[in-house]
Design an enzyme around this catalytic site. Structure first.
Site, PDB file in Angstrom:
ATOM      1  N   GLN A 135       0.839  -1.213   0.000  1.00 12.80           N
ATOM      2  CA  GLN A 135       0.000   0.000   0.000  1.00 12.80           C
ATOM      3  C   GLN A 135       0.871   1.259   0.000  1.00 12.80           C
ATOM      4  O   GLN A 135       0.547   2.247  -0.673  1.00 12.80           O
ATOM      5  CB  GLN A 135      -0.923  -0.003   1.218  1.00 12.80           C
ATOM      6  N   ASP A 158       4.280  -0.086  12.510  1.00 16.41           N
ATOM      7  CA  ASP A 158       3.124  -0.612  13.226  1.00 16.41           C
ATOM      8  C   ASP A 158       2.579   0.486  14.143  1.00 16.41           C
ATOM      9  O   ASP A 158       3.349   1.097  14.898  1.00 16.41           O
ATOM     10  CB  ASP A 158       3.623  -1.808  14.057  1.00 16.41           C
ATOM     11  N   GLU A 176     -11.137   4.201   9.869  1.00 24.34           N
ATOM     12  CA  GLU A 176     -11.427   2.773   9.737  1.00 24.34           C
ATOM     13  C   GLU A 176     -10.145   1.940   9.741  1.00 24.34           C
ATOM     14  O   GLU A 176      -9.993   1.037   8.918  1.00 24.34           O
ATOM     15  CB  GLU A 176     -12.273   2.528   8.480  1.00 24.34           C
ATOM     16  N   HIS A 180      -8.070  -2.537  13.494  1.00 20.95           N
ATOM     17  CA  HIS A 180      -7.153  -3.666  13.299  1.00 20.95           C
ATOM     18  C   HIS A 180      -6.235  -3.874  14.507  1.00 20.95           C
ATOM     19  O   HIS A 180      -5.489  -4.855  14.545  1.00 20.95           O
ATOM     20  CB  HIS A 180      -6.253  -3.415  12.078  1.00 20.95           C
TER      21      HIS A 180
HETATM   22  C1  LIG Z   1      -9.590  -0.144   5.852  1.00 19.53           C
HETATM   23  S1  LIG Z   1      -7.963   0.418   5.590  1.00 19.53           S
HETATM   24  C2  LIG Z   1      -8.266   2.169   5.704  1.00 19.53           C
HETATM   25  C3  LIG Z   1      -7.196   2.929   4.995  1.00 19.53           C
HETATM   26  C4  LIG Z   1      -7.378   4.444   4.970  1.00 19.53           C
HETATM   27  N1  LIG Z   1      -7.545   4.996   6.285  1.00 19.53           N
HETATM   28  C5  LIG Z   1      -8.519   4.835   4.080  1.00 19.53           C
HETATM   29  O1  LIG Z   1      -9.582   5.190   4.630  1.00 19.53           O
HETATM   30  O2  LIG Z   1      -8.366   4.786   2.852  1.00 19.53           O
HETATM   31  C6  LIG Z   1      -7.041   0.099   7.096  1.00 19.53           C
HETATM   32  C7  LIG Z   1      -5.567   0.466   7.041  1.00 19.53           C
HETATM   33  O3  LIG Z   1      -4.936   0.255   8.326  1.00 19.53           O
HETATM   34  C8  LIG Z   1      -3.624  -0.251   8.101  1.00 19.53           C
HETATM   35  N2  LIG Z   1      -3.166  -0.965   9.310  1.00 19.53           N
HETATM   36  C9  LIG Z   1      -3.766  -2.032   9.876  1.00 19.53           C
HETATM   37  N3  LIG Z   1      -3.051  -2.440  10.953  1.00 19.53           N
HETATM   38  C10 LIG Z   1      -1.996  -1.600  11.062  1.00 19.53           C
HETATM   39  C11 LIG Z   1      -0.907  -1.489  11.989  1.00 19.53           C
HETATM   40  N4  LIG Z   1      -0.766  -2.351  12.998  1.00 19.53           N
HETATM   41  N5  LIG Z   1      -0.033  -0.489  11.832  1.00 19.53           N
HETATM   42  C12 LIG Z   1      -0.159   0.393  10.797  1.00 19.53           C
HETATM   43  N6  LIG Z   1      -1.159   0.341   9.884  1.00 19.53           N
HETATM   44  C13 LIG Z   1      -2.068  -0.644  10.015  1.00 19.53           C
HETATM   45  C14 LIG Z   1      -3.803  -1.177   6.923  1.00 19.53           C
HETATM   46  O4  LIG Z   1      -2.575  -1.536   6.322  1.00 19.53           O
HETATM   47  C15 LIG Z   1      -4.723  -0.315   6.051  1.00 19.53           C
HETATM   48  O5  LIG Z   1      -3.964   0.584   5.321  1.00 19.53           O
END
Ligand SMILES: C[S@@+](CC[C@H](N)C(=O)[O-])C[C@H]1O[C@@H](n2cnc3c(N)ncnc32)[C@H](O)[C@@H]1O
Length: 342
Positions: A135, A158, A176, A180
């Site tokens: 991404q 992270d 959103e 996670h």
């Molecule tokens: C549903 S997407 C939303 C992306 C963005 N906020 C948008 O609305 O287009 C969730 C994002 O959270 C990131 N993510 C999830 N866990 C993460 C972590 N532990 N550290 C950093 N990023 C994380 C994912 O890689 C993804 O890019």
């Protein structure tokens, strides 16, 4: 350029995973989930691997069907999906009071759709934090095309342990994404740490609402579908999020489930009983066309083996989200604005 063609979908499928390993990555990903015998504990312990696999596998589908911003939106009658997505982003910027010169952090930034929109809307410099390498590579290319590489950047890390000093940012938002996190308090504490005192954090959280009954089997099934289809260790309740924010040290300025007063339901674009020309790829027929196309591309070797299974679990996600939304047991837009005390 935004990758929205069928061949883009096929070539991006699997992200940074080697094409010949996509099939086994899908199997490993599925095994984390209740649907395939997995449990919450192992999803939380292995959250980094699970979430990264999910976004490697799903990102090109998101870009193909949804565009550059990977989130739902509060929507007025007469507003297109795209317009509502942008307005949802502007709302966040306004609540945070973003102004030129501010240094802002986007936590879990996807490929940077919201980051680019909010940076242009507010003339701020935004750092996008994301743990998914594929991404970030997409985001950097799209920032370069948009002419934002000088003012906005991406950091691969992270959000449970961010590589920033205490009090670095003037404002922080998450769209959103913090759903996670394996532990909400730990994640919010880290956000609190890197925010300047007196400044604000705003987010849209995915939550189970007060109508969710953990003893109801149908509710449990929908929650499991949402977790499987979206790479989530668990979906917290609105109350758990609010409590976690307070435990992290924040003062709550405002909190509200925006889905409750959205004139057009947020799940409408995924509802198979509705047809839309402008969001054709998300409709029932559009999804069938995509599924058939992915199957064909996999058959002729243009998409990696396992691609069809990715589209199947994303389909499960869509069903879980629509039914969770209709029953009002789930919301993707629990909004809050909180402040780090001086
Ligand atoms: C549903 S997407 C939303 C992306 C963005 N906020 C948008 O609305 O287009 C969730 C994002 O959270 C990131 N993510 C999830 N866990 C993460 C972590 N532990 N550290 C950093 N990023 C994380 C994912 O890689 C993804 O890019």
């Amino acid at each position: 350029m935004s990758k929205t063609g069928a061949l883009d979908l096929a070539s991006g499928l699997g992200g940074k995973i080697k094409k010949q390993e996509v099939q086994s990555a899908v199997e490993q990903y599925e095994k984390y989930h209740v649907y395939h015998g997995g449990d919450e504990e192992s999803r939380k312990t292995n959250y980094s691997d699970m979430v990264n696999k999910y976004y490697d596998l799903a990102t090109s589908f998101y870009e193909f069907g949804w565009g550059e911003s990977f989130h739902f939106a509060h929507r007025w009658q007469g507003e297109s999906l795209r317009e509502s997505i942008k307005r949802h982003e502007h709302f966040l910027a306004l609540q945070l009071g973003l102004k030129a010169g501010m240094k802002v952090l986007d936590v879990g930034c996807g490929i940077g759709g919201p980051l680019r929109e909010i940076a242009r809307f507010s003339s701020t410099s935004i750092t996008g934090l994301n743990n998914n390498e594929y991404q970030i590579s997409r985001g950097e290319e799209l920032n370069r095309i948009a002419g934002l590489s000088q003012t906005c950047n991406f950091v691969k890390a992270d959000f449970m342990k961010m590589p920033f000093s205490d009090g670095t940012f003037d404002a922080i938002y998450a769209i959103e994404a913090t759903c996670h996190a394996p532990d909400a308090v730990g994640c919010y504490k880290e956000i609190y740490r890197v925010l300047k005192p007196g400044q604000c954090f705003a987010a849209y959280e995915w939550c189970m609402t007060k109508h969710y009954d953990p003893k109801n089997q149908e509710h449990q099934k929908l929650k499991a579908e949402i977790e499987l289809g979206n790479g989530l260790p668990d979906v917290r309740s609105t109350d758990q999020c609010l409590e976690a924010l307070k435990l992290a040290g924040f003062e709550v300025v405002m909190e509200k489930d925006l889905s409750l007063d959205s004139p057009v339901p947020w799940y409408l674009p995924l509802d198979t009983s509705v047809f839309s020309i402008t969001s054709f790829r998300l409709t029932s027929f559009g999804r069938l066309v995509t599924k058939t196309m992915v199957k064909t591309l996999e058959f002729v070797g243009l998409a990696p083996a396992g691609s069809d299974r990715v589209s199947a679990f994303l389909e499960k996600a869509a069903e879980g989200l629509v039914n969770g939304g209709k029953k009002e047991i789930f919301t993707p837009m629990y909004f809050f604005l909180v402040r780090k005390p001086l």
